[in-house]
Every structure is written in structure tokens, then in C-alpha cells.
Design an enzyme around this catalytic site. Structure first.
Site, PDB file in Angstrom:
ATOM      1  N   HIS A 246       0.834  -1.214   0.000  1.00 40.11           N
ATOM      2  CA  HIS A 246       0.000   0.000   0.000  1.00 40.11           C
ATOM      3  C   HIS A 246       0.867   1.262   0.000  1.00 40.11           C
ATOM      4  O   HIS A 246       0.544   2.263   0.646  1.00 40.11           O
ATOM      5  CB  HIS A 246      -0.951   0.019   1.199  1.00 40.11           C
ATOM      6  CG  HIS A 246      -1.890  -1.147   1.247  1.00 40.11           C
ATOM      7  ND1 HIS A 246      -3.081  -1.165   0.549  1.00 40.11           N
ATOM      8  CD2 HIS A 246      -1.812  -2.335   1.886  1.00 40.11           C
ATOM      9  CE1 HIS A 246      -3.697  -2.322   0.772  1.00 40.11           C
ATOM     10  NE2 HIS A 246      -2.940  -3.046   1.581  1.00 40.11           N
TER      11      HIS A 246
ATOM     12  N   ASN B 293     -10.033  -3.501   2.068  1.00 40.55           N
ATOM     13  CA  ASN B 293      -9.736  -3.422   0.639  1.00 40.55           C
ATOM     14  C   ASN B 293     -11.018  -3.171  -0.147  1.00 40.55           C
ATOM     15  O   ASN B 293     -12.097  -3.055   0.430  1.00 40.55           O
ATOM     16  CB  ASN B 293      -9.079  -4.722   0.156  1.00 40.55           C
ATOM     17  CG  ASN B 293      -7.647  -4.871   0.636  1.00 40.55           C
ATOM     18  OD1 ASN B 293      -6.896  -3.910   0.673  1.00 40.55           O
ATOM     19  ND2 ASN B 293      -7.272  -6.088   0.997  1.00 40.55           N
TER      20      ASN B 293
END
Length: 486
Positions: A54, A127
Site C-alpha cells: 500500500h 480493501n
């Protein structure tokens, strides 16, 4: 008229910021030029280590408005009282790419949400997919290694990626999502979000419920084809960042409808699916979505580095009324995420403005470490109590009190401690069910995407993966086989 003088970091006025101190006009520089040293030393440290996963993301502030009171299920303040508004921060991201990678890659998207509640910060670090590739966090470092660069060539490695998936059939559900049209969201506004893990609620009666969070985009869902994504990556690698900035600046504030699925604690013992398995979804027919509120994003950060780069989201940021579950991936992330932030930013990362509580004060006995003494601009001191007391309990007049009324009810645990293999679980039915709801065009694109990537792996890996696809659905396997020319 007030003059704003240029100063050094210690506030001393700087008379010349354009020329270094040298021994003569042509001479070498002098070590005593402390302003030059300060500028260069700070410049060398302007980047903290990027997130291992990320790494590249977009952050936006907003509000969560509760439209359904959940006091029957939880004592969490932000979920009690219809109409209540809570300040939020959301960080969207790609998963596998580095800071300079393109936003339009085929990759899951991080959907990390923070509620600045009156009883502390509550983070849901999820997510844009309701599932994940793994059900046990012990495999996570190995999986991420396959998504990163080959240690010898420094290139992305399809062989490693498919080799790992072929040996871990639990990934089939998420692989099907990733390789389908859902694998490349057009932007961050037009995609759903999920808490993914199973969390817990508990109410004032001490009753526990298992819960999953869903964030449904009110902008609709738009995805890119491989061809569209390849073109966009070349035109604008920062397409999702640009899209979000433009939307907020134009007051086109994106919104998500917030839903939960709720399962009574006892149901987990008899439900035909392990409700704590991150590779599975709870069928909505068994546990329907309950609409509870609206998430609106409406304010951009003022400093990307200070707020988006240094935001330290972690699933261990829980508040009274919201807890963890026996989800093995979640259990691992409870440690890993906060520890990653301590490594990246420092022991006192929660004293930074974006991380400290905005609606309450943090009171604890932690004193030392990098940035010790930094004060949260929203709630003042981050230590509370007697500043000289770094231990508890203590007998000072301002000793901190433990609020026992917020204690989580006991969770009964059964079984022998062991390293249990989970390969006896059904890893194929939900992947096959997902495949079967795709249209013919979607199935064709899915098969082409998988075949194009899998063809770069060795023949033994291709054959192992084919066996998994056939187990999920006969047609699924046949299309991949044809695409590979086998």
C-alpha cells in the site's frame, strides 16, 4: 506591516539562504556553516521508508453520518444515536506497487477508514474486495514477496506469483476477483470498500455479535479493461489521485452507503462456512446487509506528507464496543500494522495530528521514544495524569483510572494448541459461484487475462493452476486451458 523572516528550524533568522559559507570566493565550504548542514541533513531525511504494501495512496477527510442506531448490538459511541456525525479519514491505495507506480495497475485497492470517535480512533483497514488470498497471516510475507520484484532481476515475477497461488488453493476466490473486470477500478470513487475481516460488536448487556463492514459506492462501480488501463498508465500514472483531488475541489463529494452483516455469536459454532476465514464471504441470503449510515469525503489534506504519508492506520485501533475475532489474518495484522508504523515513523507516531485522537484525549504512561513530548493539537497532552509518573497504578493526585465499564465480555475458547492445516476446507465453491455469475464477455476477458499472465510461468505451474480452475468450474478451467494452448 509585519515582515515574515526566513529562519532556521530553531527560529534563528537566516540572512543568506542562497550562498554557502566558503573559504574565499573560490574556496571549499566550511563545516561551521550550520545552516547548510541543517538543510542537507533534513533533505536526506525527508522520506521515511515507504510502506512495504500500500505504498502509494490518496487520503481524504470526511464525515460518517449514522442513519440507524446500533445500540442493540454495540456500545461503540459512533454507532449509537441516529443522526450522529463522526469525523473520518480515508486512505485509498494500490497494494503491490511502489510510490512511483501507476494508479491503474491490476491490483487490489486498499480502503482504510478511520473514525475519530469520542472514545478514541477506530480504524477499519480493508480493501475493495470482500476476501483475500490467504486465511493465515504466517503466509503473508511469502505472498507479498511474490508480488514484489525478483531479488535477482529486480523485475516483477509472474513465475513466483503463479507458483505460490498454485500451491495455495485458498487464493482461488481472490485470484478470480483480481483477474476479473473488478481487478482494475477506474478510480477510487467508483469502487466499493470492505472491512473484509470479521470483527465483533458487543452491547451493554455483554452480548457479542460477529460483524462485517461493507461500503457501497453511491457513484456506482466502474472498472477498466486491460487496454484502457495500459493507455491510462502511460497518459497519467496518477489518474486516481487526480480524480479524487478534482472531485473534492469541485465539491463533487464522493459518498458510500455503509452496511454491516451481523451474526449472533453462537451461530459461528454451527454455520457451514468458517465465519473467520478471510477467503470466504457470508452469503447475503443468510446474513443480509443492514444499512447503517453514509460516509462522505469532503476535505483534502493540507500537507500530503504529514497527513497521507504519515497516517498510521491499524486494525488494532479498536474502541469499546468493537473488537477483533478469531480471524487468523486479522490476528496477525493486529500486531503487524502497528509495528510497521513504529518502524516507519517512530514509537510516538500516534502523537502526530493525523493520528492522534481528535475527539478525546489520549492518557497513558508511555513517555520516551522519538518525538516524545509532541502534543496533539486537538486534545492537548498525550500523556495525561502526573507527567512524572510513567507507571501505573500510582498514588498521585491525578492518577489515571481504569474505566472497567468498557471491558469486553469474555470470549470462550476451545481446542488444543496446534498448527492446524486448513487445506481440508472448500477453496473452490465460492470461486466457482463468482465465475458463474459473470456474463459471457466477462468470462472471456477473465480467461484472456489469466492466460496472458499464467503463460509466463513454467509448465508445471500452469498445470497445477489448471487443476484448481477445473475444480472451481469446468468451463472456467476449459477456457484457461484453451487460452494457454494446452
Amino acid at each position: 506591516m509585519t515582515t515574515n523572516y526566513l529562519t532556521s528550524q530553531n527560529g534563528a533568522p537566516i540572512a543568506d539562504d542562497q550562498n554557502s559559507l566558503s573559504a574565499g570566493e573560490r574556496g571549499p565550504l566550511l563545516l561551521q556553516d550550520w545552516h547548510l548542514i541543517e538543510k542537507l541533513a533534513h533533505f536526506n531525511r525527508e522520506r521515511i521508508p515507504e510502506r512495504i504494501v500500500h505504498a502509494k495512496g490518496t487520503g481524504v477527510y470526511g464525515t460518517f453520518t449514522l442513519t440507524k442506531d446500533l445500540s442493540d448490538y454495540t456500545i461503540a459511541d459512533h454507532f449509537n444515536g441516529e443522526g450522529k456525525q463522526t469525523e473520518t479519514f480515508v486512505r485509498f491505495s494500490t497494494v503491490g506497487g511502489e510510490m512511483g507506480s501507476a494508479d491503474a495497475e491490476r491490483d487490489p485497492r486498499g480502503f482504510g477508514l478511520r473514525f475519530y470517535t469520542k472514545r478514541g480512533n477506530h480504524d477499519i483497514v480493508g480493501n475493495n474486495t470482500p476476501t483475500f488470498f490467504l486465511r493465515d497471516g504466517i503466509k503473508f510475507p511469502d505472498f507479498i514477496h511474490t508480488q514484489k520484484r525478483n531479488p535477482m532481476t529486480n523485475l516483477k515475477d509472474p513465475q513466483a506469483m503463479w507458483d505460490f497461488w498454485s500451491l495455495n488453493p485458498e487464493a482461488m476466490h481472490q485470484v478470480t476477483i483480481l483477474m476479473s473486470d473488478r481487478g482494475i477500478p477506474a478510480n477510487y470513487r467508483q469502487m466499493h470498500g470492505y472491512g473484509s475481516h470479521t470483527f465483533s460488536f458487543w452491547n451493554a448487556k455483554g452480548e457479542r455479535f460477529w460483524v462485517k463492514f461493507h461500503f457501497k459506492s453511491q457513484q456506482g462501480v466502474v472498472n477498466l479493461t486491460n487496454e484502457q488501463a495500459d493507455k491510462l498508465k502511460g497518459i497519467d500514472p496518477d489518474s486516481s489521485q487526480r480524480d479524487m483531488v478534482a472531485a473534492i475541489q469541485d465539491a463533487n463529494f464522493p459518498r458510500w452507503t455503509v452496511n454491516v452483516q451481523i451474526m449472533p455469536e453462537a451461530d459461528a459454532n454451527t454455520y457451514h462456512i468458517n465465519p473467520f476465514d478471510l477467503t470466504k464471504v457470508w452469503p447475503h441470503g443468510d446474513y443480509p446487509l443492514i444499512e447503517i449510515g453514509v460516509l462522505e469525503l469532503n476535505r483534502l489534506p493540507q500537507n500530503y506528507f504529514a497527513e497521507v504519508e504519515q497516517v498510521a492506520l491499524a486494525p488494532s485501533n479498536l474502541v469499546p464496543g468493537v473488537g477483533a475475532s478469531p480471524d487468523k489474518m486479522l490476528q496477525a495484522r493486529l500486531f503487524a500494522y502497528a509495528d510497521a508504523q513504529r518502524y516507519r515513523i517512530g514509537a510516538n507516531y500516534n502523537q502526530l495530528p493525523v493520528n492522534c485522537p481528535h475527539a478525546t484525549q489520549a492518557n497513558h504512561h508511555q513517555r520516551g521514544g522519538a518525538m516524545a513530548g509532541t502534543q496533539c493539537p486537538f486534545s492537548g497532552s498525550q500523556t495525561g495524569g502526573d507527567a512524572s509518573a510513567n507507571y501505573g497504578p500510582n498514588s498521585t493526585q491525578s492518577a489515571l483510572v481504569e474505566p472497567t465499564q468498557f471491558a469486553e465480555p469474555a470470549l470462550r475458547l476451545d481446542g488444543e494448541a496446534d498448527r492446524y492445516s486448513r487445506y481440508d476446507q472448500d477453496d473452490y465453491t465460492q470461486a466457482g459461484n463468482l465465475y458463474r455469475i459473470f456474463s459471457e464477455d466477462e468470462k472471456a476477458r477473465l480467461a484472456a487475462t489469466i492466460s496472458g499472465s499464467l503463460s509466463q510461468a513454467s509448465m508445471d505451474v500452469q498445470e497445477r493452476m489448471l487443476a484448481h480452475f477445473f475444480k472451481a468450474d469446468e468451463d472456467y478451467g476449459q477456457r484457461i486451458k484453451q487460452g494457454l494452448g494446452l
